[in-house]
Design a protein around this motif. Structure first.
Motif, PDB file in Angstrom:
ATOM      1  N   VAL A  60     -23.153 -49.639  25.499  1.00 17.43           N
ATOM      2  CA  VAL A  60     -23.670 -50.979  25.779  1.00 17.43           C
ATOM      3  C   VAL A  60     -24.928 -51.206  24.954  1.00 17.43           C
ATOM      4  CG1 VAL A  60     -24.696 -52.452  27.553  1.00 17.43           C
ATOM      5  CG2 VAL A  60     -22.692 -51.044  28.095  1.00 17.43           C
ATOM      6  N   ASP A  61     -25.015 -52.375  24.335  1.00 12.33           N
ATOM      7  CA  ASP A  61     -26.212 -52.764  23.592  1.00 12.33           C
ATOM      8  C   ASP A  61     -26.881 -53.946  24.295  1.00 12.33           C
ATOM      9  OD1 ASP A  61     -26.183 -51.021  21.219  1.00 12.33           O
ATOM     10  OD2 ASP A  61     -24.295 -52.028  20.752  1.00 12.33           O
ATOM     11  N   GLY A  62     -28.208 -53.887  24.386  1.00 13.18           N
ATOM     12  CA  GLY A  62     -28.949 -54.996  24.966  1.00 13.18           C
ATOM     13  C   GLY A  62     -28.919 -54.977  26.482  1.00 13.18           C
ATOM     14  N   PRO A  63     -29.596 -55.941  27.112  1.00  9.00           N
ATOM     15  CA  PRO A  63     -29.661 -55.986  28.579  1.00  9.00           C
ATOM     16  C   PRO A  63     -28.309 -56.341  29.192  1.00  9.00           C
ATOM     17  CG  PRO A  63     -30.682 -57.937  27.627  1.00  9.00           C
ATOM     18  CD  PRO A  63     -30.374 -57.034  26.481  1.00  9.00           C
ATOM     19  N   VAL A  64     -28.117 -55.862  30.404  1.00 11.80           N
ATOM     20  CA  VAL A  64     -26.891 -56.134  31.157  1.00 11.80           C
ATOM     21  C   VAL A  64     -27.152 -57.287  32.116  1.00 11.80           C
ATOM     22  CG1 VAL A  64     -25.276 -55.211  32.859  1.00 11.80           C
ATOM     23  CG2 VAL A  64     -26.089 -53.764  30.974  1.00 11.80           C
ATOM     24  N   GLY A  65     -26.224 -58.228  32.174  1.00 13.48           N
ATOM     25  CA  GLY A  65     -26.373 -59.376  33.061  1.00 13.48           C
ATOM     26  C   GLY A  65     -25.025 -60.007  33.328  1.00 13.48           C
ATOM     27  N   PRO A  66     -24.936 -61.334  33.369  1.00 10.01           N
ATOM     28  CA  PRO A  66     -23.641 -61.983  33.582  1.00 10.01           C
ATOM     29  C   PRO A  66     -22.666 -61.720  32.443  1.00 10.01           C
ATOM     30  CG  PRO A  66     -25.341 -63.598  33.066  1.00 10.01           C
ATOM     31  CD  PRO A  66     -26.034 -62.304  33.306  1.00 10.01           C
ATOM     32  N   GLY A  96     -20.016 -53.630  20.645  1.00  8.89           N
ATOM     33  CA  GLY A  96     -20.136 -54.756  19.731  1.00  8.89           C
ATOM     34  C   GLY A  96     -19.502 -56.043  20.191  1.00  8.89           C
ATOM     35  N   ARG A  97     -18.839 -56.055  21.377  1.00 12.14           N
ATOM     36  CA  ARG A  97     -18.175 -57.261  21.883  1.00 12.14           C
ATOM     37  C   ARG A  97     -18.864 -57.762  23.137  1.00 12.14           C
ATOM     38  NH1 ARG A  97     -12.449 -57.235  23.558  1.00 12.14           N
ATOM     39  NH2 ARG A  97     -12.852 -59.455  23.563  1.00 12.14           N
ATOM     40  N   GLU A  98     -19.061 -59.077  23.223  1.00  9.39           N
ATOM     41  CA  GLU A  98     -19.632 -59.654  24.437  1.00  9.39           C
ATOM     42  C   GLU A  98     -18.521 -59.927  25.453  1.00  9.39           C
ATOM     43  OE1 GLU A  98     -23.119 -62.714  25.259  1.00  9.39           O
ATOM     44  OE2 GLU A  98     -21.273 -63.772  24.682  1.00  9.39           O
ATOM     45  N   LEU A  99     -18.696 -59.420  26.656  1.00  7.89           N
ATOM     46  CA  LEU A  99     -17.718 -59.592  27.731  1.00  7.89           C
ATOM     47  C   LEU A  99     -18.386 -60.264  28.923  1.00  7.89           C
ATOM     48  CD1 LEU A  99     -16.230 -55.958  27.694  1.00  7.89           C
ATOM     49  CD2 LEU A  99     -15.336 -57.959  26.475  1.00  7.89           C
ATOM     50  N   VAL A 100     -17.654 -61.133  29.604  1.00  6.04           N
ATOM     51  CA  VAL A 100     -18.121 -61.649  30.893  1.00  6.04           C
ATOM     52  C   VAL A 100     -18.077 -60.492  31.875  1.00  6.04           C
ATOM     53  CG1 VAL A 100     -17.705 -63.311  32.733  1.00  6.04           C
ATOM     54  CG2 VAL A 100     -17.281 -63.964  30.359  1.00  6.04           C
ATOM     55  N   ASN A 101     -19.193 -60.247  32.539  1.00  2.00           N
ATOM     56  CA  ASN A 101     -19.386 -58.982  33.243  1.00  2.00           C
ATOM     57  C   ASN A 101     -19.250 -59.141  34.758  1.00  2.00           C
ATOM     58  OD1 ASN A 101     -20.095 -56.373  33.902  1.00  2.00           O
ATOM     59  ND2 ASN A 101     -22.259 -56.615  33.437  1.00  2.00           N
ATOM     60  N   PHE A 102     -18.192 -58.546  35.320  1.00  2.63           N
ATOM     61  CA  PHE A 102     -18.023 -58.506  36.777  1.00  2.63           C
ATOM     62  C   PHE A 102     -18.291 -57.110  37.323  1.00  2.63           C
ATOM     63  CE2 PHE A 102     -15.669 -62.352  35.771  1.00  2.63           C
ATOM     64  CZ  PHE A 102     -16.059 -63.208  36.793  1.00  2.63           C
ATOM     65  N   PHE A 140     -26.897 -57.765  40.722  1.00  5.82           N
ATOM     66  CA  PHE A 140     -26.185 -59.040  40.691  1.00  5.82           C
ATOM     67  C   PHE A 140     -27.066 -60.271  40.905  1.00  5.82           C
ATOM     68  CE2 PHE A 140     -25.702 -56.685  44.667  1.00  5.82           C
ATOM     69  CZ  PHE A 140     -26.388 -57.495  45.549  1.00  5.82           C
ATOM     70  N   LEU A 141     -28.335 -60.092  41.263  1.00  2.00           N
ATOM     71  CA  LEU A 141     -29.173 -61.250  41.580  1.00  2.00           C
ATOM     72  C   LEU A 141     -29.865 -61.857  40.359  1.00  2.00           C
ATOM     73  CD1 LEU A 141     -30.892 -60.359  44.974  1.00  2.00           C
ATOM     74  CD2 LEU A 141     -28.914 -61.827  44.561  1.00  2.00           C
ATOM     75  N   GLU A 142     -29.879 -61.129  39.230  1.00  3.13           N
ATOM     76  CA  GLU A 142     -30.532 -61.618  38.016  1.00  3.13           C
ATOM     77  C   GLU A 142     -31.971 -62.050  38.322  1.00  3.13           C
ATOM     78  OE1 GLU A 142     -29.078 -64.014  34.075  1.00  3.13           O
ATOM     79  OE2 GLU A 142     -28.806 -65.011  35.995  1.00  3.13           O
ATOM     80  N   PRO A 178     -41.343 -62.303  37.276  1.00  2.00           N
ATOM     81  CA  PRO A 178     -41.536 -61.595  36.002  1.00  2.00           C
ATOM     82  C   PRO A 178     -41.409 -60.086  36.164  1.00  2.00           C
ATOM     83  CG  PRO A 178     -43.638 -62.290  36.891  1.00  2.00           C
ATOM     84  CD  PRO A 178     -42.586 -62.824  37.822  1.00  2.00           C
ATOM     85  N   VAL A 179     -40.182 -59.608  36.299  1.00  2.00           N
ATOM     86  CA  VAL A 179     -39.943 -58.187  36.543  1.00  2.00           C
ATOM     87  C   VAL A 179     -40.497 -57.334  35.405  1.00  2.00           C
ATOM     88  CG1 VAL A 179     -38.143 -56.428  36.775  1.00  2.00           C
ATOM     89  CG2 VAL A 179     -37.922 -58.591  37.992  1.00  2.00           C
ATOM     90  N   GLN A 180     -40.231 -57.730  34.175  1.00  2.00           N
ATOM     91  CA  GLN A 180     -40.698 -56.925  33.050  1.00  2.00           C
ATOM     92  C   GLN A 180     -42.223 -56.850  33.004  1.00  2.00           C
ATOM     93  OE1 GLN A 180     -38.791 -58.374  29.506  1.00  2.00           O
ATOM     94  NE2 GLN A 180     -36.733 -57.858  30.237  1.00  2.00           N
ATOM     95  N   ARG A 181     -42.891 -57.950  33.375  1.00  2.00           N
ATOM     96  CA  ARG A 181     -44.351 -57.927  33.393  1.00  2.00           C
ATOM     97  C   ARG A 181     -44.858 -56.971  34.464  1.00  2.00           C
ATOM     98  NH1 ARG A 181     -48.004 -60.545  36.346  1.00  2.00           N
ATOM     99  NH2 ARG A 181     -46.559 -62.107  37.144  1.00  2.00           N
TER     100      ARG A 181
END
Length: 415
Positions: free
Chosen positions: A37-43, A49-55, A60-62, A68-71
């Motif tokens: 997996v590359d990059g952050p995981v979310g919806p 290398g492929r973007e998938l709609v993630n179930f 799950f709350l995003e 500001p979680v990262q802050r």
């Protein structure tokens, strides 16, 4: 100076373990070699290398849309460092761990909590602490090898791992999933002085919700200690306007011990056991999975405490998510797509045939969706299912597209 190299074991030397034969026989690559997996995981998720709609995302709350979680994480890292740099026993705990444990104890209604690096370690540590025998010095000892565990047969692998090696049928008994009459039958037969009943609030495989009130009634009637694995329910259920309110209140007010996970609603990593202060104090030594390993990273503990507070102070975050998940369930039912009969946010779609379910998983990836499939040994043979986590960030277009795709596959397989 010559640097010598230690040779890796040859295939021939590893032959008795049958790893090569196991891998060769496994025709489903994703079952044993996870994609990258590359990059952050979310919806959505970018996998190989492929973007998938993630179930599949259990976070799950995003929450980065709401606070500001990262802050917070960066703030915690600057103030407390990136690592505990030692175990609880050799060095102590960082201030964020103490504050987080106090917060978890307050929100679970228990006297004290102890945190672990993962929820899995929390469950294994609980079983070990409740059943271990140890002698440290004159008068400093426990002898609990005679503890009897009575568990729902569908409890998480970590509970079964903790029970591994104990005598099934004597020290370990399993009751039929969510069947309180079967639990009562076993408790009536066992009648042990030290009995621990373990069940879950929301079961990971199928999303079913445990009959907690009736389970706790049975525990109190037979003098058994109760432990509820609330990994999937923590900070989701509780308020009276939400599903499962009566059971959530019983977990808070009546369960002896509660396990919580920080990887679900909280969206981080870690776990904790909350319960009576004297027991939790003893768990520092007896659980093993806190004493002999590193704790949650300090900035994770720091951020988890603030996230819990936000969810408590702003109930609309979870209310909106639950309404979002309920709409998705309703749309599935309106399209004659069966799901397990429960009001939890997890949706499980029965497929049945293991091979058909595995084919379906790979078709979904080809069409741009990441959909987890639970097949044997996660569930009984040929009772495979799709286990879906609707994500707070999923759009109506993404959910409609998934449902249309699922219906196409069902017709293709004659389901």
């Amino acid at each position: 100076m010559t640097v010598s190299r230690i040779a890796a074991p040859s295939v021939d030397r590893l032959a008795p373990w049958q790893f090569a034969a196991f891998v060769e026989a496994n025709t489903h690559d994703m079952a044993y070699r996870p994609p990258v997996v590359d990059g952050p995981v979310g919806p959505t998720v970018v996998r190989n290398g492929r973007e998938l709609v993630n179930f599949a995302s259990i976070s799950f709350l995003e929450l980065d849309r709401h606070l500001p979680v990262q802050r917070h994480f960066a703030e915690g890292a600057r103030a407390h460092g990136l690592s505990t740099s030692g175990s609880r026993m050799t060095q102590g705990i960082c201030r964020p761990h103490q504050v987080l444990e106090d917060t978890i104890a307050r929100h679970t209604g228990k006297e004290r909590a102890i945190s672990f690096a993962t929820g899995l370690l929390a469950n294994i540590g609980f079983v070990h602490a409740m059943s271990s025998s140890a002698h440290f010095d004159a008068g400093i000892e426990v002898r609990n090898h005679d503890t009897v565990f009575v568990v729902d047969r569908d409890v998480h692998w970590s509970i079964w791992k903790g029970l591994e090696g104990r005598d099934y049928g004597r020290n370990v008994h399993a009751f039929r999933h969510n069947d309180v009459s079967d639990l009562t039958r076993i408790l009536e037969r066992v009648r042990a002085r030290k009995t621990v009943v373990i069940a879950e609030s929301i079961y990971s495989a199928d999303g079913t919700m445990g009959p907690i009130v009736d389970i706790l009634d049975a525990c109190e009637r037979y003098g058994a200690i109760s432990m509820i694995d609330d990994a999937n329910g923590f900070m989701v259920y509780g308020p009276e306007n939400r599903p499962y309110a009566r059971e959530a209140a019983a977990i808070r007010d009546r369960a002896d011990f509660v396990m919580v996970s920080l990887s679900k609603a909280i969206g981080l990593e870690g776990g904790a056991i909350a319960g009576p202060a004297t027991a939790i104090d003893a768990f520092e030594l007896l659980s093993g999975t806190s004493m002999f390993t590193a704790a949650i990273q300090p900035p994770t503990a720091y951020t988890a405490k603030r996230t819990i507070d936000v969810l408590a102070d702003d109930p609309a975050i979870v209310d909106h998510y639950l309404a979002h998940a309920a709409r998705f369930r309703r749309q599935m039912h309106e399209s004659d797509t069966p799901t397990t009969p429960t009001d939890s946010y997890m949706l499980s779609v029965p497929i049945g045939n293991d091979a058909a379910a595995l084919h379906m998983r790979e078709w979904f990836v080809e069409d741009g969706y990441l959909v987890p499939v639970f097949s044997y040994p996660a569930v009984p043979r040929n009772r495979a299912l799709l286990r879906l986590f609707p994500h707070a960030g999923h759009t109506e277009e993404q959910m409609d597209g998934f449902l249309r795709t699922l219906l196409t596959y069902r017709r293709r397989l004659g389901l």
